[in-house]
Design an enzyme around this catalytic site. Sequence first.
Site, PDB file in Angstrom:
ATOM      1  N   GLU A   8     -65.691  28.772 128.437  1.00 43.89           N
ATOM      2  CA  GLU A   8     -67.029  29.285 128.109  1.00 43.89           C
ATOM      3  C   GLU A   8     -68.111  28.237 128.294  1.00 43.89           C
ATOM      4  O   GLU A   8     -69.260  28.563 128.567  1.00 43.89           O
ATOM      5  CB  GLU A   8     -67.032  29.807 126.671  1.00 43.89           C
ATOM      6  CG  GLU A   8     -68.301  30.533 126.291  1.00 43.89           C
ATOM      7  CD  GLU A   8     -68.119  31.400 125.055  1.00 43.89           C
ATOM      8  OE1 GLU A   8     -69.103  31.545 124.314  1.00 43.89           O
ATOM      9  OE2 GLU A   8     -67.008  31.933 124.838  1.00 43.89           O
ATOM     10  N   LYS A   9     -67.753  26.960 128.125  1.00 37.99           N
ATOM     11  CA  LYS A   9     -68.750  25.884 128.196  1.00 37.99           C
ATOM     12  C   LYS A   9     -68.057  24.581 128.588  1.00 37.99           C
ATOM     13  O   LYS A   9     -66.830  24.459 128.464  1.00 37.99           O
ATOM     14  CB  LYS A   9     -69.479  25.741 126.859  1.00 37.99           C
ATOM     15  CG  LYS A   9     -68.603  25.422 125.687  1.00 37.99           C
ATOM     16  CD  LYS A   9     -69.252  25.842 124.379  1.00 37.99           C
ATOM     17  CE  LYS A   9     -69.133  27.322 124.153  1.00 37.99           C
ATOM     18  NZ  LYS A   9     -69.349  27.762 122.797  1.00 37.99           N
ATOM     19  N   ASP A 102     -64.225  31.624 124.363  1.00 37.56           N
ATOM     20  CA  ASP A 102     -64.038  31.836 122.923  1.00 37.56           C
ATOM     21  C   ASP A 102     -63.235  33.111 122.689  1.00 37.56           C
ATOM     22  O   ASP A 102     -63.436  34.131 123.374  1.00 37.56           O
ATOM     23  CB  ASP A 102     -65.394  31.936 122.213  1.00 37.56           C
ATOM     24  CG  ASP A 102     -66.022  30.570 121.975  1.00 37.56           C
ATOM     25  OD1 ASP A 102     -65.354  29.560 122.265  1.00 37.56           O
ATOM     26  OD2 ASP A 102     -67.167  30.521 121.497  1.00 37.56           O
ATOM     27  N   ASP A 104     -63.036  35.934 121.175  1.00 40.01           N
ATOM     28  CA  ASP A 104     -63.677  37.055 120.480  1.00 40.01           C
ATOM     29  C   ASP A 104     -64.265  37.999 121.516  1.00 40.01           C
ATOM     30  O   ASP A 104     -64.098  37.800 122.726  1.00 40.01           O
ATOM     31  CB  ASP A 104     -64.759  36.566 119.494  1.00 40.01           C
ATOM     32  CG  ASP A 104     -65.845  35.748 120.166  1.00 40.01           C
ATOM     33  OD1 ASP A 104     -65.958  35.771 121.405  1.00 40.01           O
ATOM     34  OD2 ASP A 104     -66.611  35.079 119.439  1.00 40.01           O
ATOM     35  N   TYR A 320     -61.879  27.707 114.478  1.00 41.36           N
ATOM     36  CA  TYR A 320     -62.881  28.582 115.098  1.00 41.36           C
ATOM     37  C   TYR A 320     -63.783  29.210 114.033  1.00 41.36           C
ATOM     38  O   TYR A 320     -63.292  29.818 113.074  1.00 41.36           O
ATOM     39  CB  TYR A 320     -62.166  29.678 115.894  1.00 41.36           C
ATOM     40  CG  TYR A 320     -63.088  30.623 116.607  1.00 41.36           C
ATOM     41  CD1 TYR A 320     -63.765  30.226 117.759  1.00 41.36           C
ATOM     42  CD2 TYR A 320     -63.308  31.908 116.119  1.00 41.36           C
ATOM     43  CE1 TYR A 320     -64.624  31.091 118.406  1.00 41.36           C
ATOM     44  CE2 TYR A 320     -64.161  32.781 116.768  1.00 41.36           C
ATOM     45  CZ  TYR A 320     -64.819  32.362 117.911  1.00 41.36           C
ATOM     46  OH  TYR A 320     -65.673  33.227 118.546  1.00 41.36           O
ATOM     47  N   ARG A 322     -66.469  31.594 114.221  1.00 37.27           N
ATOM     48  CA  ARG A 322     -67.090  32.930 114.271  1.00 37.27           C
ATOM     49  C   ARG A 322     -66.073  34.005 113.883  1.00 37.27           C
ATOM     50  O   ARG A 322     -65.801  34.940 114.631  1.00 37.27           O
ATOM     51  CB  ARG A 322     -67.660  33.193 115.666  1.00 37.27           C
ATOM     52  CG  ARG A 322     -68.749  32.204 116.052  1.00 37.27           C
ATOM     53  CD  ARG A 322     -69.198  32.394 117.489  1.00 37.27           C
ATOM     54  NE  ARG A 322     -70.119  31.342 117.882  1.00 37.27           N
ATOM     55  CZ  ARG A 322     -71.326  31.556 118.395  1.00 37.27           C
ATOM     56  NH1 ARG A 322     -71.772  32.766 118.563  1.00 37.27           N
ATOM     57  NH2 ARG A 322     -72.094  30.544 118.752  1.00 37.27           N
TER      58      ARG A 322
END
Length: 678
Positions: A8-9, A102, A104, A320, A322
Amino acid sequence: MSRLFLCEKPSQARDIGAVLGATRKANGCLQGDGVVVTWAFGHLLEQVPPEAYDPALKRWSLDTLPIRPTQWKNTVRKDAGKQFKVIQGLLKQCSEVIVSTDADREGETIGREILDACRYQGRVSRLWLSALDEASIRKALSNIRPGESTWPLYQAGLGRSRADWLVGMNLTRAFSVLAQQQGHQGVLSVGRVQTPTLALVVRRDQKIASFVPKPFWDVVANLQPQGGPFQAKWLPANANWLDEEGRCINQEAARTIAARCQSGQATLASVETLRKREGAPLVMDLGTLQQECSKRFGFGAQQVLDIAQSLYETHKATSYPRTDCRYLPTSMLSEIGAVVTALLHSDEKLSPVIDRLDQTLKSRVWNDSKITAHHGIIPTTAPCRIDRMSEEEFRVYDLIRRHYLAQFLHVHEYDQTDARLDLAGETFVASGRQVRVEGWKALFPRGKGKGQDGDDEEEEASGAQALPPLRQGESCTVVDLLVKDRQTQPPKPFAEGTLISAMKNAARFVTDERLRARLRESAGIGTEATRAGIIEILLKRGFIRKKGRTIVSTPVGQGLIAVLPPQISNPGMTALWEQALDQVAEGTMTLDDFMERQSVLLDKLIEIALQQPQLNLPEALSETCPKCQAKMRKRKSSNGPFWSCSRYPDCDGTKAIMKITRQRHATKQAAKRKGNSR
């Protein structure tokens, strides 16, 4: 051919690459033997605006609503084109893609939308990470999931994105155009999640503004038995003197009782003491962490999310963030020793606490049936450098680790005593508690990080005084007897933490019984990952503002909620949408079925919008047309802005803005001079 890990990043890619041995830097990626790790920057793609489907839609008009794409289109973000091309090229060379974003709904969407945009047809797998320390990454790499297992999450992500677009684009245009026709300037932003959140704040403010305090009276006796003083409160027997909450609303009765009991002796009619046990609080999810940090430290919701993300990504100190789950899987029982050892290595000051732990205790936090996509936020098995944390980061980290350690301390035990006394024929009651085993509460000393309202008030309200030893039949001397004037209190305005809580538990704010019946008790607005951002959007758009630690609605926000149909401002409706998205994520509802429901609802909402008679927004302009007396609106020309009749082209009345501004300024200054001369 190599395996491609799509992160993701960049920071996530470096952590995973280090474990995979992919450390050779190349253009937009990291290379190793038979493996390449690349990254996005969050969403590389975004939905196109209406005019990309039809150039005629660039002009906002009620006649074109509802706008409903038949074939949804995305475009690469302007600042992401270079990295997108890198990924596109790598996808042509790889034998397998492991989506490593991530774990999710949004993370799944970020990865999968890139694969779709690049028309990738090869094998897809999923790396599901709960933390970014080396041990957690190795554990996830040994259990890579098949791609189809998380495909429904992508479908739910598409449903969320498309539903937001349909509601946002159509209703924002509808109500903005209607408002402009009546002289209001600017865009009235409407959103599937932001609007019901705004409604929560507006309705709370309305309750506070309309609240009329009502008086009531307490009669409190200060008593002296043999063992030491305590207080008891009068319990009225006459129902005619009480309101619905059991408070005495008859002042004369209260004063009469006080006078009659002033010089008497109270007899203990009954004394009951029960040993009570209170288990440790569960570990944190993101929403609870935001609430606690708002209450204890005054931190904003977005601030807490950013800190939690930093603890996870930068410091590798916590799992994690979130997550919406406060439980832990039983498979992690084997990691307790490693986590506790890492905590001690990170901070030797924890030694006295860790020496008292009983790592064999199994609290209610260990529950496989309660685990969602992620477990609760806990410290990792890797030591961290607390000296590299900011003060704010350490506060949040400390709260997370205390909630984990609390699972291995004994339950808090206290004796709860309830006494009834007879005084001149009237009943008085007293309650108190005596701590017997401090247990896990030793980790949360009283007064540490008090909330804005103060913990002492809560204890006073619960009647948690320390009672002396009392015996049934014992006599107590009345030292004095007071009549206390009280008033009912209005609801408290939202703080960021309590607003997050309200968003999480939207079902509590739904009064419609049919709607409540369809909602889960846990039904919420938005997700753990998006709620802080929604509050920031409302602040940015001027619909709410901060007032100290609290959040209040602005006149524009209040006016907007007043004119919107309840289907879009009702928290329960949005919570139902989130439930439906959960069904898509679980694979029990298809994306097509979800979008069909959205389409039907959109038609109803647009129909309601077009039937609005008058918006009556508080900031509607007061300028009137010199020709027909209709409202005017601001327009632009080559010579600058000017007022134009809202009935144009049927009426061509205009006014110069500069002239009006000068007149207003002169009037203001004259009023100011007049006020100063008084």
